[in-house]
Design a protein around this motif. Structure first.
Motif, mmCIF file in Angstrom:
data_model
loop_
_atom_site.group_PDB
_atom_site.id
_atom_site.type_symbol
_atom_site.label_atom_id
_atom_site.label_comp_id
_atom_site.label_asym_id
_atom_site.label_seq_id
_atom_site.Cartn_x
_atom_site.Cartn_y
_atom_site.Cartn_z
ATOM 1 N N SER A 68 39.729 5.324 13.129
ATOM 2 C CA SER A 68 39.559 4.128 13.035
ATOM 3 C C SER A 68 40.865 3.615 13.629
ATOM 4 C CB SER A 68 39.370 2.939 11.799
ATOM 5 O OG SER A 68 40.393 3.494 10.625
ATOM 6 N N ASN A 69 41.102 2.317 13.814
ATOM 7 C CA ASN A 69 41.821 1.249 14.256
ATOM 8 C C ASN A 69 43.041 1.619 15.343
ATOM 9 O OD1 ASN A 69 44.002 -0.686 13.741
ATOM 10 N ND2 ASN A 69 44.648 0.139 12.210
ATOM 11 N N CYS A 70 42.135 2.632 16.717
ATOM 12 C CA CYS A 70 42.428 3.574 17.098
ATOM 13 C C CYS A 70 42.244 2.631 18.626
ATOM 14 C CB CYS A 70 42.798 4.589 17.538
ATOM 15 S SG CYS A 70 41.199 5.199 17.039
ATOM 16 N N GLY A 122 32.710 -7.084 8.239
ATOM 17 C CA GLY A 122 33.267 -7.294 7.297
ATOM 18 C C GLY A 122 33.437 -5.794 6.286
ATOM 19 N N ASN A 123 32.696 -5.054 7.416
ATOM 20 C CA ASN A 123 32.742 -3.945 6.649
ATOM 21 C C ASN A 123 34.590 -3.205 7.049
ATOM 22 O OD1 ASN A 123 32.611 -0.219 6.036
ATOM 23 N ND2 ASN A 123 33.113 -0.948 8.298
ATOM 24 N N ARG A 124 34.770 -2.375 5.999
ATOM 25 C CA ARG A 124 36.840 -2.334 5.783
ATOM 26 C C ARG A 124 36.624 -0.384 4.506
ATOM 27 N NH1 ARG A 124 39.925 -6.858 4.144
ATOM 28 N NH2 ARG A 124 39.867 -5.575 2.055
ATOM 29 N N LEU A 125 35.237 -0.401 4.489
ATOM 30 C CA LEU A 125 35.794 1.368 3.287
ATOM 31 C C LEU A 125 35.608 1.975 4.461
ATOM 32 C CD1 LEU A 125 32.451 0.676 0.998
ATOM 33 C CD2 LEU A 125 34.768 -0.006 0.728
ATOM 34 N N SER A 126 36.876 2.892 3.569
ATOM 35 C CA SER A 126 37.182 4.293 3.894
ATOM 36 C C SER A 126 35.880 5.174 3.886
ATOM 37 C CB SER A 126 38.738 4.141 4.401
ATOM 38 O OG SER A 126 38.641 4.850 2.544
ATOM 39 N N SER A 140 39.751 7.359 9.595
ATOM 40 C CA SER A 140 40.901 7.694 9.395
ATOM 41 C C SER A 140 41.585 7.507 10.515
ATOM 42 C CB SER A 140 40.970 9.186 8.433
ATOM 43 O OG SER A 140 42.691 9.098 8.854
ATOM 44 N N GLU A 141 43.035 6.675 10.400
ATOM 45 C CA GLU A 141 43.725 6.359 11.833
ATOM 46 C C GLU A 141 44.086 7.703 12.250
ATOM 47 O OE1 GLU A 141 46.096 2.782 10.960
ATOM 48 O OE2 GLU A 141 45.303 1.864 10.145
#
Length: 145
Positions: A49-51, A125-129, A3-4
């Motif tokens: 993620s994305n932080c 390339g993994n992008r699964l949450s 989670s972001e």
DNA sequence: GCCAACGTTGGC
DNA sequence: GCCAACGTTGGC
């Protein structure tokens, strides 16, 4: 489970009523399948993620196994999907409960571990949450905590 | 902000 | 069924 933190963090979960929340909004078939594979009382790492400092920040427990994701039925919801209906739900969620906040295990730390090199999280390339983890990987990560 | 990776959409 | 266009994810 990723989670972001700007949208939903481990702190948010800890502050929730009864420290539990539905893990909804997943709109990827593979991630959905992993949600459905979860069993009551399973444990999962909570990953930010994305932080600025992505990594594992805590542990959660599955307190309700997969059931239809209501947010897909709500036209005003950002995750609304008209192709998911009450009769034929396409998307599912589970309920998770806060277990603890753990020592922050940075993505960089995970990457440095030879015995974690095949972790799904670390694959290109993994992008699964939502994704599975092996018991060996779980045990290896627990040694950091 | 950049960009690689990947999924989805839709014309043909 | 092919594939270009587009949107999203997420590390850096």
């Amino acid at each position: 489970m990723k989670s972001e933190p700007t949208s939903f963090s481990i702190e948010d979960l800890a502050k929730s009523p009864q420290q539990k929340e539905p893990w909804d909004g997943v709109r990827n078939y593979q991630a959905r399948n992993f949600l459905q594979a979860m069993r009551l009382d399973d444990l999962a790492f909570f990953y930010h993620s994305n932080c600025p400092n992505p990594g594992i920040v805590g542990i959660v427990q599955i307190i309700k196994s997969a059931y239809p994701d209501k947010s897909a039925f709500d036209p005003s919801d950002h995750h609304y999907d008209p192709k998911s209906t009450i009769d034929k739900p396409r998307w599912f969620c589970v309920d998770v409960k806060f277990v603890n906040k753990c020592k922050h295990v940075a993505l960089a730390t995970l990457k440095n571990q030879a015995n974690l090199s095949s972790m799904r999280l670390l694959q290109r390339g993994n992008r699964l949450s939502v994704m599975p983890i092996t018991s060996e990987e779980w045990a290896a990560i627990m040694k950091f905590l």
